[in-house]
Write a protein that holds these residues in place. Structure first.
Motif, PDB file in Angstrom:
ATOM      1  N   SER A 293      65.810  76.748  15.186  1.00 26.25           N
ATOM      2  CA  SER A 293      65.370  76.184  13.908  1.00 26.25           C
ATOM      3  C   SER A 293      66.544  75.942  12.966  1.00 26.25           C
ATOM      4  O   SER A 293      66.534  74.982  12.179  1.00 26.25           O
ATOM      5  N   VAL A 294      67.557  76.816  13.052  1.00 24.01           N
ATOM      6  CA  VAL A 294      68.758  76.616  12.231  1.00 24.01           C
ATOM      7  C   VAL A 294      69.450  75.318  12.636  1.00 24.01           C
ATOM      8  O   VAL A 294      69.869  74.526  11.778  1.00 24.01           O
ATOM      9  N   GLY A 305      67.132  74.759   3.276  1.00 21.72           N
ATOM     10  CA  GLY A 305      68.458  75.364   3.166  1.00 21.72           C
ATOM     11  C   GLY A 305      68.407  76.797   2.663  1.00 21.72           C
ATOM     12  O   GLY A 305      69.187  77.654   3.106  1.00 21.72           O
ATOM     13  N   PHE A 306      67.459  77.087   1.729  1.00 26.16           N
ATOM     14  CA  PHE A 306      67.356  78.439   1.196  1.00 26.16           C
ATOM     15  C   PHE A 306      66.987  79.432   2.304  1.00 26.16           C
ATOM     16  O   PHE A 306      67.532  80.551   2.351  1.00 26.16           O
ATOM     17  N   LEU A 307      66.068  79.048   3.180  1.00 28.28           N
ATOM     18  CA  LEU A 307      65.656  79.940   4.261  1.00 28.28           C
ATOM     19  C   LEU A 307      66.799  80.185   5.239  1.00 28.28           C
ATOM     20  O   LEU A 307      66.975  81.306   5.749  1.00 28.28           O
ATOM     21  N   LYS A 311      68.482  83.703   6.059  1.00 28.25           N
ATOM     22  CA  LYS A 311      68.671  84.196   7.435  1.00 28.25           C
ATOM     23  C   LYS A 311      70.090  84.720   7.624  1.00 28.25           C
ATOM     24  O   LYS A 311      70.300  85.832   8.133  1.00 28.25           O
ATOM     25  N   PHE A 312      71.078  83.917   7.229  1.00 31.15           N
ATOM     26  CA  PHE A 312      72.477  84.321   7.399  1.00 31.15           C
ATOM     27  C   PHE A 312      72.792  85.589   6.592  1.00 31.15           C
ATOM     28  O   PHE A 312      73.561  86.439   7.024  1.00 31.15           O
ATOM     29  N   VAL A 341      78.757  79.058  14.591  1.00 34.88           N
ATOM     30  CA  VAL A 341      78.829  78.859  16.043  1.00 34.88           C
ATOM     31  C   VAL A 341      77.669  79.535  16.756  1.00 34.88           C
ATOM     32  O   VAL A 341      77.159  79.041  17.777  1.00 34.88           O
ATOM     33  N   TYR A 342      77.226  80.674  16.213  1.00 34.15           N
ATOM     34  CA  TYR A 342      76.290  81.540  16.921  1.00 34.15           C
ATOM     35  C   TYR A 342      74.977  80.861  17.331  1.00 34.15           C
ATOM     36  O   TYR A 342      74.501  81.076  18.449  1.00 34.15           O
ATOM     37  N   PRO A 343      74.344  80.039  16.486  1.00 37.25           N
ATOM     38  CA  PRO A 343      73.094  79.393  16.919  1.00 37.25           C
ATOM     39  C   PRO A 343      73.279  78.531  18.169  1.00 37.25           C
ATOM     40  O   PRO A 343      72.415  78.530  19.059  1.00 37.25           O
ATOM     41  N   PHE A 344      74.392  77.784  18.255  1.00 36.49           N
ATOM     42  CA  PHE A 344      74.662  76.979  19.457  1.00 36.49           C
ATOM     43  C   PHE A 344      74.817  77.881  20.676  1.00 36.49           C
ATOM     44  O   PHE A 344      74.255  77.605  21.745  1.00 36.49           O
ATOM     45  N   PHE A 345      75.571  78.958  20.511  1.00 34.81           N
ATOM     46  CA  PHE A 345      75.825  79.904  21.601  1.00 34.81           C
ATOM     47  C   PHE A 345      74.521  80.538  22.090  1.00 34.81           C
ATOM     48  O   PHE A 345      74.243  80.579  23.293  1.00 34.81           O
TER      49      PHE A 345
END
Length: 367
Positions: A293-294, A305-307, A311-312, A341-345
């Motif tokens: 979703s990110v 963007g706020f959500l 999350k971060f 990077v983490y969401p792609f990973f």
């Protein structure tokens, strides 16, 4: 859009719960009383670990625990290097209650086979496991003993982290692992434990045999840790506890290359489809779809963007708590680029683990 918002809200709620669980779980102090010492059999499977074994052996030799009350069983899983020679040479100058066993394969999981062999030869009822690329703390067994002597405790999970190293790949792995440790501790604090690490575990041999050990999961290459914990938890959830203290921290090595890291994470993620805990299943889905979703949300920053920022922020909070506990705050300076990077990973590893294959110790496995 509504679906993205709903997933992110659920993800944020989950991480908030884990933060509460982390804070709620009490820390353990170093035992001061001269309580009865438990006997421990330390099991360490190894395969081609010549570059790591001396460090491990030195840490085992430094253990502050009566040598009559523990043994070390190193199970050789068809090593082709000089691992055995290194162990034998070390024993010429160090007195350790140590034996080398040869693994006997009978399932789809070499590591579970090695541990099963070790358990069959264990002289003590409490089994402790770690890996050959690790370093254990001097009070390791004393801390396990502090919980093992308590009534009804049968399974103890404990913390694992990486040796601090420079480089962006190492920084990424450290933050990722702090996140995993935070999730693990948080889940224990919520009484919904579903993660642990075989590099730092202790459990009752008697109960292991009663539960038929790794039966029904030994076709899966990894999972010697969490699937076993699930069995113990199902039989007696109150008997499964977490040793929350920096003094029990076992250190291990990061993966040297991105390809090695991807294979390792695919191996870990491949276990997800065999989870039996509803909380574990829900967490896996929310982590995957939350990060997906990110990625989709970057196209709708004005609306959600706020959500994403929330999350971060909560992800950082959980990682920060782990970094404080293990005194690893320096790595936090890398959080901003890692979070991008983490969401792609995560999404890549989750998908690839279910359809591809992975390499482990020179062997290839499928999900």
């Amino acid at each position: 859009m509504i679906l993205l918002e709903a997933i992110l809200i659920l993800y944020v709620f989950l991480i908030a719960l884990l933060v509460v669980g982390f804070i709620k779980l009490p820390s353990h102090n170093i035992p001061q009383d001269k309580i009865t010492t438990t006997g421990f059999s330390i099991l360490i499977p190894f395969r081609n670990e010549a570059e790591n074994l001396e460090r491990l052996l030195k840490s085992l030799a430094a253990l502050q625990y009566p040598k009559a009350r523990f043994e070390i069983l190193l199970i050789n899983d068809a090593s082709t290097d000089n691992s055995v020679e290194i162990i034998e040479t070390f024993l010429l100058t160090h007195k350790l209650p140590l034996k080398i066993l040869d693994n006997e394969r009978f399932s789809g999981s070499p590591k579970k086979d090695a541990l099963t062999k070790g358990i069959a030869h264990a002289a003590f009822d409490w089994i402790v496991t770690t890996d050959a690329d690790c370093e254990v703390p001097v009070l390791w067994l004393s801390l396990f003993n502090g919980l093992a002597v308590k009534k009804d405790i049968q399974f103890i999970a404990a913390p694992v982290s990486f040796f601090p190293k420079k480089g962006i790949l190492n920084a990424f792995q450290q933050l990722d692992f702090l996140s995993l440790q935070g999730t693990t501790i948080g889940s224990f604090g919520l009484n919904q434990a579903f993660m642990c690490n075989g590099a730092n575990l202790a459990f009752s041999k008697t109960e292991f045999l009663k539960l038929n050990g790794y039966e029904k999961t030994n076709h899966i290459a990894s999972g010697d840790d969490l699937f076993l914990m699930q069995k113990f938890s199902k039989a007696n959830s109150k008997g499964v506890v977490y040793l929350k203290t920096k003094e029990a921290l076992v250190l291990t090595t990061t993966q040297k290359t991105l390809n090695d890291l991807l294979h390792q994470r695919k191996r870990w993620a491949a276990k997800a489809s065999a989870y039996t805990s509803n909380f574990a299943i829900a967490t896996s889905f929310l982590v995957f779809f939350g990060n997906l979703s990110v990625l989709a949300g970057f196209f709708f920053l004005e609306q959600i963007g706020f959500l994403i920022l929330l999350k971060f922020t909560l992800d950082f909070t959980l990682i920060y708590l782990s970094a404080i506990l293990f005194d690893q705050k320096k790595v936090l300076k890398n959080y901003i680029w890692v979070m991008l990077v983490y969401p792609f990973f995560t999404v890549y590893v989750a998908v690839a683990s279910q359809f591809g294959r992975f390499e482990w110790k020179g062997r290839f496995f499928k999900k």
